[in-house]
Design a protein around this motif. Structure first.
Motif, PDB file in Angstrom:
ATOM      1  N   MET A   1       0.841  -1.179   0.000  1.00  0.00           N
ATOM      2  CA  MET A   1       0.000   0.000   0.000  1.00  0.00           C
ATOM      3  C   MET A   1       0.886   1.241   0.000  1.00  0.00           C
ATOM      4  SD  MET A   1      -3.175  -1.092   0.084  1.00  0.00           S
ATOM      5  CE  MET A   1      -4.403  -0.110   0.881  1.00  0.00           C
ATOM      6  N   LYS A   2       0.493   2.213  -0.795  1.00  0.00           N
ATOM      7  CA  LYS A   2       1.225   3.475  -0.905  1.00  0.00           C
ATOM      8  C   LYS A   2       0.302   4.625  -0.521  1.00  0.00           C
ATOM      9  CE  LYS A   2       5.242   2.531  -2.845  1.00  0.00           C
ATOM     10  NZ  LYS A   2       6.513   3.093  -2.578  1.00  0.00           N
ATOM     11  N   SER A   3       0.890   5.623   0.078  1.00  0.00           N
ATOM     12  CA  SER A   3       0.161   6.852   0.376  1.00  0.00           C
ATOM     13  C   SER A   3       0.432   7.840  -0.748  1.00  0.00           C
ATOM     14  CB  SER A   3       0.641   7.417   1.713  1.00  0.00           C
ATOM     15  OG  SER A   3       0.043   8.654   1.963  1.00  0.00           O
ATOM     16  N   VAL A   4      -0.635   8.393  -1.327  1.00  0.00           N
ATOM     17  CA  VAL A   4      -0.499   9.412  -2.361  1.00  0.00           C
ATOM     18  C   VAL A   4      -1.388  10.599  -2.005  1.00  0.00           C
ATOM     19  CG1 VAL A   4       0.143   7.844  -4.228  1.00  0.00           C
ATOM     20  CG2 VAL A   4      -2.259   8.362  -3.832  1.00  0.00           C
ATOM     21  N   ILE A   5      -0.971  11.745  -2.464  1.00  0.00           N
ATOM     22  CA  ILE A   5      -1.718  12.972  -2.232  1.00  0.00           C
ATOM     23  C   ILE A   5      -2.025  13.569  -3.597  1.00  0.00           C
ATOM     24  CG2 ILE A   5      -1.620  15.283  -1.231  1.00  0.00           C
ATOM     25  CD1 ILE A   5       0.569  13.986   0.674  1.00  0.00           C
ATOM     26  N   PHE A   6      -3.260  13.967  -3.801  1.00  0.00           N
ATOM     27  CA  PHE A   6      -3.576  14.672  -5.027  1.00  0.00           C
ATOM     28  C   PHE A   6      -4.273  15.974  -4.691  1.00  0.00           C
ATOM     29  CE2 PHE A   6      -6.995  11.530  -4.564  1.00  0.00           C
ATOM     30  CZ  PHE A   6      -8.147  12.287  -4.723  1.00  0.00           C
ATOM     31  N   THR A   7      -3.941  16.968  -5.493  1.00  0.00           N
ATOM     32  CA  THR A   7      -4.595  18.270  -5.378  1.00  0.00           C
ATOM     33  C   THR A   7      -5.553  18.398  -6.544  1.00  0.00           C
ATOM     34  OG1 THR A   7      -2.909  19.424  -6.687  1.00  0.00           O
ATOM     35  CG2 THR A   7      -2.570  19.318  -4.303  1.00  0.00           C
TER      36      THR A   7
END
Length: 168
Positions: A1-7
C-alpha cells in the motif's frame, strides 16, 4: 500500500466530492485525510489516500478524465517524523496589506512549520472597514523555546494593530 496525495482545482458544481470518492474507492483506496474549499466559483482541495501501488496510475487516469478538473499527484511521505509539538494562533484585526507577510516572515525567521493556514476578510460591523481573521496551526521541534517567538509575534501584532492569541 502506498500513500499518495492529489490536489484538485476546477469549476464548482454538485457531485464533485462524490465522484472523487467513488473513483478512489473503485481503485481500492482508503481515504485518509482531505481539505476542501470553495473560492470564487471554484472548488479546490487536496486529498491523501492509501492504495495498492498498481492502482496509483489507474486512479490518476480516472481523475484526469474528469471534465474541468485539474489534478496533480504526489507520493506521500511515510517516514517517521521527529518529536514535534503543535500550537494554534488566532489573528484578528482591521484588514490592511502585509498582515500575512509579516506573520509568515516571523514564523520563517524561527524556522516554524505552518501546518494549516486559513484566513478571511469580513465586514467589521462597527468600524465600517474589513476585519481580517486567520487561524494558523504551527509545528515546532521538541525543546523549542517559545518565548522569543511569542515576543516577536507580539511585536508585529502591536505594530500592525492586530490581536494574536495562542491556543495549545
Amino acid at each position: 500500500m502506498k500513500s499518495v496525495i492529489f490536489t484538485l482545482l476546477g469549476k464548482d458544481k454538485p457531485g464533485i466530492m462524490e465522484a472523487i470518492s467513488r473513483t478512489v474507492r473503485k481503485q481500492d483506496g482508503n481515504w485518509l485525510a482531505s481539505n476542501f474549499a470553495h473560492m470564487g466559483g471554484h472548488f479546490t482541495g487536496f486529498v491523501e489516500v492509501q492504495l495498492p501501488e498498481d492502482n496509483i496510475q489507474p486512479l490518476l487516469n480516472q481523475l484526469d478524465a474528469m471534465p474541468e478538473l485539474n489534478i496533480r499527484l504526489v507520493q506521500g511521505d511515510t517516514q517517521g517524523a521527529s518529536q514535534t509539538h503543535k500550537a494554534a494562533l488566532e489573528i484578528m484585526g482591521n484588514d490592511k496589506p502585509g498582515i500575512v507577510q509579516e506573520l509568515t516572515s516571523v514564523l520563517h525567521k524561527f524556522n516554524i512549520n505552518i501546518l494549516k493556514f486559513s484566513s478571511s476578510c469580513e465586514p467589521a460591523p462597527n468600524w465600517g472597514g474589513q476585519l481580517f481573521k486567520a487561524s494558523v496551526q504551527i509545528e515546532f521541534p521538541d525543546k523549542f523555546d517559545l518565548d522569543p517567538l511569542r515576543q516577536a509575534l507580539e511585536q508585529i501584532a502591536n505594530d500592525m494593530v492586530v490581536d494574536v492569541e495562542w491556543q495549545g
